[in-house]
Motif scaffolding. Structure first.
Motif, PDB file in Angstrom:
ATOM      1  N   THR A   1     -16.061  40.597  -5.850  1.00 27.96           N
ATOM      2  CA  THR A   1     -14.495  40.518  -6.208  1.00 27.96           C
ATOM      3  C   THR A   1     -13.958  40.684  -4.706  1.00 27.96           C
ATOM      4  O   THR A   1     -13.058  39.524  -3.933  1.00 27.96           O
ATOM      5  CB  THR A   1     -13.977  40.562  -7.157  1.00 27.96           C
ATOM      6  OG1 THR A   1     -14.368  40.255  -8.222  1.00 27.96           O
ATOM      7  CG2 THR A   1     -12.945  40.001  -7.132  1.00 27.96           C
TER       8      THR A   1
ATOM      9  N   ALA B   1     -17.162  37.338 -10.521  1.00 28.08           N
ATOM     10  CA  ALA B   1     -15.774  37.406  -9.420  1.00 28.08           C
ATOM     11  C   ALA B   1     -15.176  36.633  -9.991  1.00 28.08           C
ATOM     12  O   ALA B   1     -15.633  34.904 -10.230  1.00 28.08           O
ATOM     13  CB  ALA B   1     -17.036  37.718  -7.940  1.00 28.08           C
ATOM     14  N   SER B   2     -14.077  36.623  -9.833  1.00 26.28           N
ATOM     15  CA  SER B   2     -13.068  35.544 -10.088  1.00 26.28           C
ATOM     16  C   SER B   2     -11.382  36.693  -9.932  1.00 26.28           C
ATOM     17  O   SER B   2     -11.328  37.626  -9.802  1.00 26.28           O
ATOM     18  CB  SER B   2     -12.798  36.015 -11.664  1.00 26.28           C
ATOM     19  OG  SER B   2     -11.702  34.830 -12.053  1.00 26.28           O
ATOM     20  N   ASP B   3     -10.770  35.715  -9.061  1.00 22.68           N
ATOM     21  CA  ASP B   3      -9.569  36.277  -8.154  1.00 22.68           C
ATOM     22  C   ASP B   3      -8.457  35.599  -8.362  1.00 22.68           C
ATOM     23  O   ASP B   3      -9.011  34.290  -8.217  1.00 22.68           O
ATOM     24  CB  ASP B   3      -9.802  37.125  -7.029  1.00 22.68           C
ATOM     25  CG  ASP B   3      -8.753  37.826  -6.536  1.00 22.68           C
ATOM     26  OD1 ASP B   3      -7.607  38.365  -7.004  1.00 22.68           O
ATOM     27  OD2 ASP B   3      -9.366  38.806  -5.123  1.00 22.68           O
TER      28      ASP B   3
END
Length: 623
Positions: free
Chosen positions: A5, A35-37
């Motif tokens: 991420t 992934a995450s943001d």
């Protein structure tokens, strides 16, 4: 070591505009988030940081939810795709009698022939008191079709509005309730809601300096959601799902578009809800049957992809002030994520070898600024950074072919080593020229130089008619080049709209405790305008001579107490002020008054500006 991420968010950040509000993304594979943001803020005055729970207006991505709602009713035998809509909506009327032929299939595939968009109620700041369906019926009753239903496909919000109304009419539930109860809650996507049922635990982002954007056009554009929940929704198109059958998903993923032009390669790719049911990209091997949906509102741009070959779902949404190509951005990040798993999806380019990155990536200098060459996957992003935290992308990301990086307009970038130095060179219109010189670590600076770090110096030998000290040379601040202990940066306080440099940042290396000089030796333009600052203490004030101007430590200026112009002296009179300077003294003929902000940037100059806007803290200079 950075996790995935962190790596992907860094890649995304390279291309963002300087004053962006927010962008968020998520990448899911095999039902798990890779992934995450969320970057930036929620758009409020307090600049509250956006988080992965922040929601974004995904606009037309809402059409996929609408198509799912319709297909659920098809599965239950409550509607059919080919029954005229007017049989479900008795109040629906248009003066064009062809409206009686419009079916749900036409509505969901952009082939209805309807006008396009009912703009009233499309975007609002408050939904209270609205009777949207009444407005829709009135709108329809005063419009004509653009084409025979089924004749050709053209993007159309109106069809999804009718589909939404059919869902509400047939089920007896408000459409927002239906979608929550039968789609988003069963898949555990609590942030994904329409405006009447917004989940306050998931704050809605809005573009800064604008109000929250809510959409009454629910079936066509009304959903707000966080990106991880959008991926959760998308994963239902890759696995067995409790909200939609395999047969319904196949129907949605079938080409339903129509065209009468033999060379038209896009209009036939519409599915039910989907913009494209066979999306392909020339640079990436995404496999077959890729589903794509985009969304665009007055504040947001969104892209949503389902990629069967890799069992992956991608989602990204930005406020418009990010100024990025969201499709390119999410695919570049996905390619890097796949490389981390040992899968190369690049079709046209070559992943950059680690040893190549180690040698050539990093910080480069030009006489007026700092460049960073960021290499990842098969791409290189070049940013112009500054010591005050600003950054912007110099070119669109360049792609590696094994020896050169290629960009738009036939631009290429390569690297050449000469002795111990590495130079970046750029080819444009067939001519290759040096671009920048890579930083080589230097010895740590002395204590005398460390004492200057953070200090500001203001010009003292300005003349009444010198424009240069208004534009770029009004003053400077001393700092160390980030992550480099031996290179001093002189950050001259230029106006952002200066036509020459704007912020001019000059790199120097100390010769002794009081003298430094520029050290770049790049041929052509990238080693022009080097600086050699010389410091001395006189009358207990540290002063500096640099590039033909004289400067002094700005912190030693006396406080302003309403002084006016005096007889000219060798050195300009300057003062600090720490309150709003509401009124300026009258400027005698042949003299000049300059007001600088805390960053030494000229905000008012009697030589060039007609109007003065008061500031709360800064400096006043009598020339």
């Amino acid at each position: 070591m950075k996790n995935l991420t962190e790596k992907l968010s860094e890649i995304l950040r390279y291309g963002l505009a300087k004053d962006f509000t927010s962008v968020s993304y998520a990448i899911m594979k095999d039902g798990e988030l890779l992934a995450s943001d969320s970057l930036g803020t929620q758009g409020d005055e307090a600049k509250t940081a956006a988080t992965t729970k922040s929601t974004y207006n995904v606009a037309s991505v809402s059409k996929i939810y609408c198509a799912v709602a319709v297909m659920q009713l098809v599965e239950q035998g409550k509607v059919t795709l080919d029954t005229p809509v007017c049989e479900y909506l008795p109040r629906f009327y248009m003066p064009d009698e062809r409206f009686r032929k419009i079916t749900l299939r036409h509505c969901l595939s952009h082939t209805s022939g309807l006008p396009g968009t009912q703009w009233k109620g499309f975007s609002v700041s408050n939904i209270e008191g609205a009777d949207y369906y009444a407005d829709v019926y009135e709108y329809m009753a005063n419009n004509y079709l653009k084409a025979e239903p089924g004749e050709y496909a053209v993007y159309c919000n109106d069809g999804f509005t009718l589909a939404e109304m059919v869902v509400a009419e047939v089920t007896g539930e408000p459409y927002a309730d239906y979608c929550m109860n039968h789609i988003t809650e069963p898949i555990h996507a609590p942030s994904s809601r329409l405006a009447p049922n917004r989940n306050q635990e998931y704050p809605l982002v809005h573009e800064k300096n604008r109000t929250e954007e809510l959409l009454l056009i629910q079936g066509g554009a009304g959903f707000t959601t966080c990106m991880s929940d959008l991926c959760t929704f998308g994963n239902n198109f890759l696995t067995d799902s409790e909200i939609i059958s395999k047969e319904s998903k196949a129907e949605m993923a079938t080409k339903h578009g129509r065209t009468f032009l033999s060379l038209d390669e896009s209009s036939t790719n519409y599915g039910l809800g989907w913009d494209n049911v066979c999306y392909a990209h020339p640079d990436y091997d995404l496999g077959e049957n890729v589903l794509l949906k985009g969304g665009n509102s007055f504040q947001f741009t969104t892209k949503f992809l389902v990629i069967p070959k890799y069992n992956a779902v991608l989602a990204i949404s930005e406020t418009h002030d990010c100024q990025i190509d969201v499709t390119e951005a999410i695919l570049r990040m996905f390619a890097v994520a796949m490389l981390e798993q040992g899968i190369n999806i690049y079709k046209s380019f070559t992943p950059i070898p680690e040893e190549y990155i180690a040698e050539n990536a990093g910080t480069y200098l030009v006489p007026s600024g700092i460049l960073h060459f960021h290499m990842y996957g098969a791409h290189c992003s070049i940013t112009m950074d500054d010591t005050r935290g600003g950054s912007h992308q110099v070119f669109t990301p360049l792609s590696f072919d094994g020896s050169l990086f290629h960009g738009e307009e036939h631009r290429t970038v390569t690297f050449e080593k000469h002795g111990n130095d590495i130079y970046a060179l750029s080819s444009y219109n067939g001519v290759t020229s040096p671009l920048a010189q890579k930083v080589i670590p230097a010895p740590e600076v002395s204590e005398a130089w460390k004492q200057r770090i953070g200090k500001k110096y203001i010009v003292t030998n300005a003349t009444p008619y010198d424009i240069v000290i208004n534009e770029i040379m009004t003053g400077f601040q001393v700092s160390l080049l980030k992550d480099e202990e031996g290179i001093i940066m002189l950050s001259f306080s230029g106006r952002d709209n200066s036509g020459v440099y704007g912020l001019f940042e000059s790199a120097v290396k100390p010769i002794d405790d009081n003298c430094a000089t520029g050290f770049l030796d790049t041929p052509s333009n990238p080693s022009r305008d080097l600086m050699s600052p010389i410091f001395e203490v006189r009358d207990d004030v540290e002063r500096c001579i640099c590039a033909s101007y004289h400067y002094r430590d700005a912190s030693t200026l006396p406080l302003y107490a309403g002084q006016g112009f005096e007889e000219p002296e060798e050195e300009n009179k300057g003062y600090r002020f720490e309150y709003q300077l509401a009124k300026l003294p009258e400027v005698p003929k042949g003299r000049r008054l300059m007001v600088l902000d805390e960053g030494l940037i000229c905000t008012y100059d009697s030589l060039t500006d007609k109007a003065y806007t008061p500031i709360d803290k800064g400096y006043v200079l009598f020339v």
